[in-house]
Motif scaffolding. Sequence first.
Motif, PDB file in Angstrom:
ATOM      1  N   ASN A 108      49.726  40.224  49.741  1.00  0.00           N
ATOM      2  CA  ASN A 108      50.361  39.526  48.624  1.00  0.00           C
ATOM      3  C   ASN A 108      49.510  39.651  47.357  1.00  0.00           C
ATOM      4  O   ASN A 108      48.284  39.609  47.417  1.00  0.00           O
ATOM      5  N   THR A 109      50.203  39.809  46.233  1.00  0.00           N
ATOM      6  CA  THR A 109      49.517  39.877  44.952  1.00  0.00           C
ATOM      7  C   THR A 109      49.984  38.748  44.039  1.00  0.00           C
ATOM      8  O   THR A 109      51.113  38.265  44.159  1.00  0.00           O
ATOM      9  N   TYR A 110      49.109  38.347  43.147  1.00  0.00           N
ATOM     10  CA  TYR A 110      49.371  37.240  42.239  1.00  0.00           C
ATOM     11  C   TYR A 110      48.869  37.633  40.855  1.00  0.00           C
ATOM     12  O   TYR A 110      47.823  38.284  40.732  1.00  0.00           O
ATOM     13  N   TYR A 111      49.588  37.211  39.811  1.00  0.00           N
ATOM     14  CA  TYR A 111      49.223  37.589  38.459  1.00  0.00           C
ATOM     15  C   TYR A 111      49.286  36.402  37.506  1.00  0.00           C
ATOM     16  O   TYR A 111      50.134  35.516  37.650  1.00  0.00           O
ATOM     17  N   GLY A 112      48.410  36.440  36.507  1.00  0.00           N
ATOM     18  CA  GLY A 112      48.517  35.476  35.432  1.00  0.00           C
ATOM     19  C   GLY A 112      49.670  35.852  34.515  1.00  0.00           C
ATOM     20  O   GLY A 112      50.018  37.031  34.392  1.00  0.00           O
ATOM     21  N   ASP A 113      50.259  34.890  33.855  1.00  0.00           N
ATOM     22  CA  ASP A 113      51.436  35.145  33.022  1.00  0.00           C
ATOM     23  C   ASP A 113      51.144  36.139  31.906  1.00  0.00           C
ATOM     24  O   ASP A 113      52.014  36.942  31.547  1.00  0.00           O
ATOM     25  N   SER A 114      49.955  36.127  31.368  1.00  0.00           N
ATOM     26  CA  SER A 114      49.652  36.977  30.221  1.00  0.00           C
ATOM     27  C   SER A 114      49.500  38.454  30.578  1.00  0.00           C
ATOM     28  O   SER A 114      49.489  39.305  29.682  1.00  0.00           O
ATOM     29  N   VAL A 115      49.406  38.769  31.862  1.00  0.00           N
ATOM     30  CA  VAL A 115      49.208  40.173  32.256  1.00  0.00           C
ATOM     31  C   VAL A 115      50.347  40.719  33.118  1.00  0.00           C
ATOM     32  O   VAL A 115      50.350  41.909  33.451  1.00  0.00           O
ATOM     33  N   LYS A 116      51.296  39.886  33.471  1.00  0.00           N
ATOM     34  CA  LYS A 116      52.403  40.341  34.316  1.00  0.00           C
ATOM     35  C   LYS A 116      53.144  41.488  33.650  1.00  0.00           C
ATOM     36  O   LYS A 116      53.441  41.459  32.461  1.00  0.00           O
ATOM     37  N   GLY A 117      53.411  42.521  34.446  1.00  0.00           N
ATOM     38  CA  GLY A 117      54.125  43.679  33.936  1.00  0.00           C
ATOM     39  C   GLY A 117      53.225  44.722  33.294  1.00  0.00           C
ATOM     40  O   GLY A 117      53.671  45.850  33.039  1.00  0.00           O
ATOM     41  N   ARG A 118      51.961  44.373  33.033  1.00  0.00           N
ATOM     42  CA  ARG A 118      51.031  45.319  32.419  1.00  0.00           C
ATOM     43  C   ARG A 118      49.867  45.672  33.346  1.00  0.00           C
ATOM     44  O   ARG A 118      49.368  46.802  33.325  1.00  0.00           O
ATOM     45  N   PHE A 119      49.433  44.719  34.130  1.00  0.00           N
ATOM     46  CA  PHE A 119      48.288  44.929  35.031  1.00  0.00           C
ATOM     47  C   PHE A 119      48.789  45.011  36.470  1.00  0.00           C
ATOM     48  O   PHE A 119      49.751  44.333  36.850  1.00  0.00           O
ATOM     49  N   THR A 120      48.094  45.810  37.268  1.00  0.00           N
ATOM     50  CA  THR A 120      48.416  45.932  38.689  1.00  0.00           C
ATOM     51  C   THR A 120      47.129  45.830  39.499  1.00  0.00           C
ATOM     52  O   THR A 120      46.166  46.569  39.242  1.00  0.00           O
ATOM     53  N   VAL A 121      47.131  44.941  40.484  1.00  0.00           N
ATOM     54  CA  VAL A 121      45.962  44.793  41.353  1.00  0.00           C
ATOM     55  C   VAL A 121      46.266  45.484  42.681  1.00  0.00           C
ATOM     56  O   VAL A 121      47.391  45.435  43.185  1.00  0.00           O
ATOM     57  N   SER A 122      45.269  46.159  43.212  1.00  0.00           N
ATOM     58  CA  SER A 122      45.420  46.838  44.498  1.00  0.00           C
ATOM     59  C   SER A 122      44.065  46.856  45.188  1.00  0.00           C
ATOM     60  O   SER A 122      43.041  46.519  44.575  1.00  0.00           O
ATOM     61  N   GLY A 123      44.078  47.264  46.453  1.00  0.00           N
ATOM     62  CA  GLY A 123      42.815  47.235  47.162  1.00  0.00           C
ATOM     63  C   GLY A 123      42.749  48.203  48.321  1.00  0.00           C
ATOM     64  O   GLY A 123      43.788  48.656  48.819  1.00  0.00           O
ATOM     65  N   ASP A 124      41.549  48.507  48.699  1.00  0.00           N
ATOM     66  CA  ASP A 124      41.269  49.307  49.883  1.00  0.00           C
ATOM     67  C   ASP A 124      40.701  48.338  50.917  1.00  0.00           C
ATOM     68  O   ASP A 124      39.545  47.929  50.825  1.00  0.00           O
ATOM     69  N   ASN A 125      41.520  47.964  51.894  1.00  0.00           N
ATOM     70  CA  ASN A 125      41.119  46.930  52.836  1.00  0.00           C
ATOM     71  C   ASN A 125      39.927  47.350  53.673  1.00  0.00           C
ATOM     72  O   ASN A 125      39.042  46.559  53.962  1.00  0.00           O
ATOM     73  N   ALA A 126      39.906  48.621  54.072  1.00  0.00           N
ATOM     74  CA  ALA A 126      38.816  49.101  54.921  1.00  0.00           C
ATOM     75  C   ALA A 126      37.472  48.985  54.206  1.00  0.00           C
ATOM     76  O   ALA A 126      36.451  48.702  54.827  1.00  0.00           O
ATOM     77  N   ARG A 127      37.462  49.210  52.921  1.00  0.00           N
ATOM     78  CA  ARG A 127      36.230  49.162  52.138  1.00  0.00           C
ATOM     79  C   ARG A 127      36.066  47.856  51.391  1.00  0.00           C
ATOM     80  O   ARG A 127      35.051  47.665  50.716  1.00  0.00           O
ATOM     81  N   LYS A 128      37.043  46.967  51.488  1.00  0.00           N
ATOM     82  CA  LYS A 128      37.031  45.700  50.760  1.00  0.00           C
ATOM     83  C   LYS A 128      36.721  45.959  49.290  1.00  0.00           C
ATOM     84  O   LYS A 128      35.852  45.330  48.678  1.00  0.00           O
ATOM     85  N   THR A 129      37.423  46.903  48.719  1.00  0.00           N
ATOM     86  CA  THR A 129      37.279  47.247  47.314  1.00  0.00           C
ATOM     87  C   THR A 129      38.562  46.898  46.588  1.00  0.00           C
ATOM     88  O   THR A 129      39.656  47.201  47.066  1.00  0.00           O
ATOM     89  N   LEU A 130      38.426  46.265  45.455  1.00  0.00           N
ATOM     90  CA  LEU A 130      39.570  45.833  44.664  1.00  0.00           C
ATOM     91  C   LEU A 130      39.647  46.621  43.373  1.00  0.00           C
ATOM     92  O   LEU A 130      38.609  46.977  42.796  1.00  0.00           O
ATOM     93  N   TYR A 131      40.875  46.902  42.933  1.00  0.00           N
ATOM     94  CA  TYR A 131      41.082  47.627  41.696  1.00  0.00           C
ATOM     95  C   TYR A 131      41.998  46.828  40.780  1.00  0.00           C
ATOM     96  O   TYR A 131      42.851  46.067  41.241  1.00  0.00           O
ATOM     97  N   LEU A 132      41.831  47.034  39.484  1.00  0.00           N
ATOM     98  CA  LEU A 132      42.719  46.435  38.507  1.00  0.00           C
ATOM     99  C   LEU A 132      43.112  47.509  37.509  1.00  0.00           C
ATOM    100  O   LEU A 132      42.280  47.951  36.703  1.00  0.00           O
TER     101      LEU A 132
END
Length: 125
Positions: free
Chosen positions: A56-80
């Motif tokens: 599940n992903t969650y976003y602040g109102d000011s960045v919705k539609g412009r920012f995307t969060v994703s991750g590599d679970n095996a490496r526990k690395t997060l991207y924005l």
Amino acid sequence: VQPVESGGGLVQAGDSLRLSCATSGQTFSLYVIAWFRQAPGKEREFVAALRWSGGNTYYGDSVKGRFTVSGDNARKTLYLQMNSLRPEDTAAYYCTARDTYDSRTLYSPAGYRYWGQGTQVTVSS
């Protein structure tokens, strides 16, 4: 657990930028990893979060539609991935993690236990 951010920099309005957050230590216990940002003189603001269980992903109102969060679970690395950047996006961006899930504190910095040192993003007009 120690989050380490990278990828910040100086860009122009309308440009894109991708932040990364690498975690080390006992990462198997991490439940949610998130991004917050803080501009000078302002409170720390929730940007986005990823819940490893379920994706599940969650976003602040000011960045919705412009920012995307994703991750590599095996490496526990997060991207924005930040697109269509605006001058008001200028801030220090912090990666943070928690090993519990509580919807009541998901959007609050007080709900997170582990914090990185931050990476600066500056958007010129």
